[in-house]
Design a protein around this motif. Sequence first.
Motif, PDB file in Angstrom:
ATOM      1  N   VAL A 119      -5.637  -3.973   7.764  1.00 10.88           N
ATOM      2  CA  VAL A 119      -4.532  -4.342   6.880  1.00 10.88           C
ATOM      3  C   VAL A 119      -3.903  -5.609   7.463  1.00 10.88           C
ATOM      4  O   VAL A 119      -3.616  -6.563   6.766  1.00 10.88           O
ATOM      5  N   ASN A 120      -3.729  -5.595   8.762  1.00  9.75           N
ATOM      6  CA  ASN A 120      -3.373  -6.782   9.541  1.00  9.75           C
ATOM      7  C   ASN A 120      -3.702  -6.470  11.006  1.00  9.75           C
ATOM      8  O   ASN A 120      -4.376  -5.470  11.270  1.00  9.75           O
ATOM      9  N   LYS A 121      -3.217  -7.278  11.927  1.00 11.42           N
ATOM     10  CA  LYS A 121      -3.677  -7.088  13.325  1.00 11.42           C
ATOM     11  C   LYS A 121      -3.246  -5.744  13.920  1.00 11.42           C
ATOM     12  O   LYS A 121      -3.835  -5.274  14.888  1.00 11.42           O
ATOM     13  N   ASP A 122      -2.215  -5.134  13.349  1.00 18.24           N
ATOM     14  CA  ASP A 122      -1.693  -3.880  13.914  1.00 18.24           C
ATOM     15  C   ASP A 122      -2.135  -2.613  13.189  1.00 18.24           C
ATOM     16  O   ASP A 122      -2.029  -1.520  13.733  1.00 18.24           O
ATOM     17  N   TYR A 123      -2.576  -2.765  11.955  1.00 16.35           N
ATOM     18  CA  TYR A 123      -2.897  -1.581  11.153  1.00 16.35           C
ATOM     19  C   TYR A 123      -4.277  -1.676  10.511  1.00 16.35           C
ATOM     20  O   TYR A 123      -4.704  -2.758  10.108  1.00 16.35           O
ATOM     21  N   VAL A 124      -4.913  -0.502  10.402  1.00 17.46           N
ATOM     22  CA  VAL A 124      -6.211  -0.435   9.707  1.00 17.46           C
ATOM     23  C   VAL A 124      -6.145   0.675   8.663  1.00 17.46           C
ATOM     24  O   VAL A 124      -5.246   1.521   8.686  1.00 17.46           O
ATOM     25  N   LEU A 125      -7.115   0.664   7.736  1.00 18.05           N
ATOM     26  CA  LEU A 125      -7.313   1.841   6.903  1.00 18.05           C
ATOM     27  C   LEU A 125      -8.151   2.765   7.784  1.00 18.05           C
ATOM     28  O   LEU A 125      -9.205   2.336   8.282  1.00 18.05           O
ATOM     29  N   ARG A 126      -7.713   3.991   8.012  1.00 19.19           N
ATOM     30  CA  ARG A 126      -8.412   4.866   8.972  1.00 19.19           C
ATOM     31  C   ARG A 126      -9.902   4.876   8.645  1.00 19.19           C
ATOM     32  O   ARG A 126     -10.295   4.955   7.483  1.00 19.19           O
ATOM     33  N   SER A 127     -10.724   4.779   9.707  1.00 25.15           N
ATOM     34  CA  SER A 127     -12.171   4.761   9.477  1.00 25.15           C
ATOM     35  C   SER A 127     -12.774   6.141   9.700  1.00 25.15           C
ATOM     36  O   SER A 127     -13.967   6.326   9.500  1.00 25.15           O
ATOM     37  N   HIS A 128     -11.947   7.086  10.126  1.00 26.62           N
ATOM     38  CA  HIS A 128     -12.403   8.468  10.287  1.00 26.62           C
ATOM     39  C   HIS A 128     -11.183   9.389  10.410  1.00 26.62           C
ATOM     40  O   HIS A 128     -10.091   8.936  10.776  1.00 26.62           O
ATOM     41  N   THR A 129     -11.390  10.662  10.118  1.00 29.59           N
ATOM     42  CA  THR A 129     -10.264  11.600  10.221  1.00 29.59           C
ATOM     43  C   THR A 129      -9.918  11.886  11.683  1.00 29.59           C
ATOM     44  O   THR A 129      -8.838  12.427  11.967  1.00 29.59           O
ATOM     45  N   SER A 130     -10.790  11.490  12.613  1.00 32.19           N
ATOM     46  CA  SER A 130     -10.467  11.667  14.035  1.00 32.19           C
ATOM     47  C   SER A 130      -9.171  10.922  14.371  1.00 32.19           C
ATOM     48  O   SER A 130      -8.493  11.249  15.351  1.00 32.19           O
ATOM     49  N   ALA A 131      -8.811   9.917  13.555  1.00 29.59           N
ATOM     50  CA  ALA A 131      -7.566   9.164  13.769  1.00 29.59           C
ATOM     51  C   ALA A 131      -6.353  10.091  13.787  1.00 29.59           C
ATOM     52  O   ALA A 131      -5.291   9.711  14.273  1.00 29.59           O
ATOM     53  N   HIS A 132      -6.485  11.296  13.254  1.00 26.64           N
ATOM     54  CA  HIS A 132      -5.336  12.209  13.198  1.00 26.64           C
ATOM     55  C   HIS A 132      -5.403  13.335  14.230  1.00 26.64           C
ATOM     56  O   HIS A 132      -4.525  14.194  14.263  1.00 26.64           O
ATOM     57  N   GLN A 133      -6.440  13.329  15.072  1.00 26.01           N
ATOM     58  CA  GLN A 133      -6.534  14.376  16.115  1.00 26.01           C
ATOM     59  C   GLN A 133      -5.238  14.440  16.910  1.00 26.01           C
ATOM     60  O   GLN A 133      -4.655  15.504  17.109  1.00 26.01           O
TER      61      GLN A 133
ATOM     62  N   ILE B  36       0.863  -1.197   0.000  1.00 33.03           N
ATOM     63  CA  ILE B  36       0.000   0.000   0.000  1.00 33.03           C
ATOM     64  C   ILE B  36       0.891   1.236   0.000  1.00 33.03           C
ATOM     65  O   ILE B  36       1.712   1.425   0.898  1.00 33.03           O
ATOM     66  N   LEU B  37       0.728   2.051  -1.006  1.00 35.19           N
ATOM     67  CA  LEU B  37       1.586   3.211  -1.234  1.00 35.19           C
ATOM     68  C   LEU B  37       3.049   2.756  -1.157  1.00 35.19           C
ATOM     69  O   LEU B  37       3.454   1.939  -1.939  1.00 35.19           O
ATOM     70  N   ASP B  38       3.839   3.231  -0.165  1.00 39.09           N
ATOM     71  CA  ASP B  38       5.260   2.864  -0.196  1.00 39.09           C
ATOM     72  C   ASP B  38       5.619   1.681   0.700  1.00 39.09           C
ATOM     73  O   ASP B  38       6.791   1.374   0.891  1.00 39.09           O
ATOM     74  N   ASN B  39       4.608   1.034   1.267  1.00 38.40           N
ATOM     75  CA  ASN B  39       4.932   0.015   2.271  1.00 38.40           C
ATOM     76  C   ASN B  39       4.331  -1.351   1.976  1.00 38.40           C
ATOM     77  O   ASN B  39       3.266  -1.446   1.366  1.00 38.40           O
ATOM     78  N   ASN B  40       5.026  -2.376   2.474  1.00 39.87           N
ATOM     79  CA  ASN B  40       4.522  -3.747   2.426  1.00 39.87           C
ATOM     80  C   ASN B  40       4.033  -4.136   3.807  1.00 39.87           C
ATOM     81  O   ASN B  40       4.716  -3.856   4.797  1.00 39.87           O
ATOM     82  N   TYR B  41       2.861  -4.763   3.870  1.00 35.97           N
ATOM     83  CA  TYR B  41       2.338  -5.196   5.162  1.00 35.97           C
ATOM     84  C   TYR B  41       2.109  -6.698   5.102  1.00 35.97           C
ATOM     85  O   TYR B  41       1.528  -7.198   4.116  1.00 35.97           O
ATOM     86  N   ALA B  42       2.527  -7.398   6.157  1.00 38.50           N
ATOM     87  CA  ALA B  42       2.285  -8.845   6.221  1.00 38.50           C
ATOM     88  C   ALA B  42       0.793  -9.071   6.404  1.00 38.50           C
ATOM     89  O   ALA B  42       0.130  -8.353   7.157  1.00 38.50           O
ATOM     90  N   VAL B  43       0.288 -10.069   5.702  1.00 38.04           N
ATOM     91  CA  VAL B  43      -1.126 -10.429   5.813  1.00 38.04           C
ATOM     92  C   VAL B  43      -1.279 -11.402   6.982  1.00 38.04           C
ATOM     93  O   VAL B  43      -0.415 -12.241   7.200  1.00 38.04           O
ATOM     94  N   ASP B  44      -2.350 -11.272   7.773  1.00 39.06           N
ATOM     95  CA  ASP B  44      -2.592 -12.252   8.837  1.00 39.06           C
ATOM     96  C   ASP B  44      -4.088 -12.513   8.966  1.00 39.06           C
ATOM     97  O   ASP B  44      -4.870 -12.118   8.094  1.00 39.06           O
ATOM     98  N   ASP B  45      -4.480 -13.130  10.071  1.00 37.49           N
ATOM     99  CA  ASP B  45      -5.884 -13.492  10.270  1.00 37.49           C
ATOM    100  C   ASP B  45      -6.822 -12.301  10.301  1.00 37.49           C
ATOM    101  O   ASP B  45      -8.030 -12.447  10.155  1.00 37.49           O
ATOM    102  N   TRP B  46      -6.246 -11.128  10.578  1.00 37.81           N
ATOM    103  CA  TRP B  46      -7.094  -9.940  10.682  1.00 37.81           C
ATOM    104  C   TRP B  46      -7.329  -9.271   9.325  1.00 37.81           C
ATOM    105  O   TRP B  46      -8.238  -8.482   9.179  1.00 37.81           O
ATOM    106  N   THR B  47      -6.487  -9.592   8.353  1.00 38.41           N
ATOM    107  CA  THR B  47      -6.579  -8.897   7.059  1.00 38.41           C
ATOM    108  C   THR B  47      -7.963  -9.073   6.435  1.00 38.41           C
ATOM    109  O   THR B  47      -8.398 -10.209   6.217  1.00 38.41           O
ATOM    110  N   ASN B  48      -8.634  -7.982   6.182  1.00 39.79           N
ATOM    111  CA  ASN B  48      -9.925  -8.084   5.480  1.00 39.79           C
ATOM    112  C   ASN B  48     -10.066  -7.020   4.389  1.00 39.79           C
ATOM    113  O   ASN B  48     -11.157  -6.814   3.870  1.00 39.79           O
ATOM    114  N   ILE B  49      -8.952  -6.326   4.078  1.00 35.08           N
ATOM    115  CA  ILE B  49      -9.012  -5.376   2.963  1.00 35.08           C
ATOM    116  C   ILE B  49      -9.118  -6.169   1.664  1.00 35.08           C
ATOM    117  O   ILE B  49      -8.641  -7.300   1.593  1.00 35.08           O
ATOM    118  N   THR B  50      -9.740  -5.582   0.676  1.00 35.69           N
ATOM    119  CA  THR B  50      -9.920  -6.281  -0.600  1.00 35.69           C
ATOM    120  C   THR B  50      -9.125  -5.563  -1.690  1.00 35.69           C
ATOM    121  O   THR B  50      -8.848  -4.371  -1.571  1.00 35.69           O
TER     122      THR B  50
END
Length: 429
Positions: free
Chosen positions: A125-139, A42-56
Amino acid sequence: MLNQFKRKIWSQKTCVLNAIKGHHLSTKAKESGFGFKESVHILDNNYAVDDWTNITPKVVSLIGRNLYLKKGNPLYLLSEAIRHYFKDYDFFVFADPVVDLKSNFDSLLIPKDHVSRQKSDTYYVNKDYVLRSHTSAHQNHCLHKKSTAFVCIADVYRRDEIDRRHHSVFHQCEAFRLYHNNSPQLISRGINHVFESHKLVRTDSKQENHCQEVVDIIESEMKTTIEAFVRNLLWEDIPMRWVSAYFPFTHPSWELEIYHNNDWIEILGSGIVEHKLLQNAGINDNIGWALGIGLERLAMIRYQIPDIRLFWTNDSGFLSQFESACHSDKIVYKPISSHPQLIFDISFWLPQQVFWCCNDFYDLVRNIGGDLIEQVKVIDEYTTKEGKKSHTYRIVYRSHERMLSKDEVNVVHKQIERYVTDEWKVAMR
Ligand code: FA5
Ligand code: MG
């Protein structure tokens, strides 16, 4: 007033229902593997896929489209209007939508068992990362930049229902403002303290350590700012109503609804920032408000765009209506035909020693093609060393009534070619 109990990502009422739905979805997700094997780029990074991955792959393909930064998209015009209106606020862009769980949830005091953390609601994205679900993630990121008033616009991602007003990728604008003892808004009303010194009780209308009269002033500051902003954006005194709401990161909280086409449409969530959230960011003496606006919802009302999917189209019939506009222009979107476009280019050498006017050509095309012409514009022009001039025009054909065939458009196109060759003495290239 029942509205606040409709399905909302932050509402506790839907918790049980979603817990069941979440279980079902996550099992299905595992089976299908969601199209990524070991890692996802995703963009400049590689993320390991795990049981949490549900992005399509579909959702990942929309990352980086940055509609709000693309001239010609109504979301760009709206973002410009917002920047213009909030010109005294710091403006932040966070281009990468991948954030850690701390940013999206923990820093916002969202409980571990909250529905919004479930795989059924959020793209992991995996157990540690998500695609932000709101801009509040950057407060928190903005507060660490020592900003006391900021606006942040970004693409956000949710496993949400899909209809005319909901999309799994949409855009939000976060606005945030802090006040302190000496803020003119308080001083001018003879108030010089923000916090209660005794009787620390949380009520429906305030947090335990806030003074009610200060909260009332900040609430009114926020609501007046937003109402004026919405009126300015929509060019009219449109009916609005504030509905009380619940968010883990604000108290009290409200949503703003706008009356449009015989319906109340929710456009934003807001509230008085939880004091603990500020304390965790090292801010002890301030009180503030925060809000998150859905850009598509506002743009749909502003430009009368009937369906949220249109923001993603590359159809030039849509984009050309916003292409050369300024953020303050009042544009009323004209629905495009549902039939496909047929695009034909025409290139020729201009006749020498003759003044050539593109607008004459546009008129000629419209004259011959009539209602079948959706757009015509010059897409290339150059002059050779010898002074010969070449022009290329793109003509977009489309009917509102029926699907056009290539053959029938070819007949019209040939007529245009013949006319400019015979009458205007151009040489086809
Ligand atoms: C939030 O996202 C909170 N972060 C807003 C907030 C910020 C509250 C700061 C308090 C303080 P909510 O889930 O209600 O709240 O979304 C906010 C807005 O985003 C909605 O009012 C709506 O305009 C828009 N929105 C939500 N889901 C979608 C969707 N699936 N498609 C399009 N727009 C959406
Ligand atoms: Mg909401």
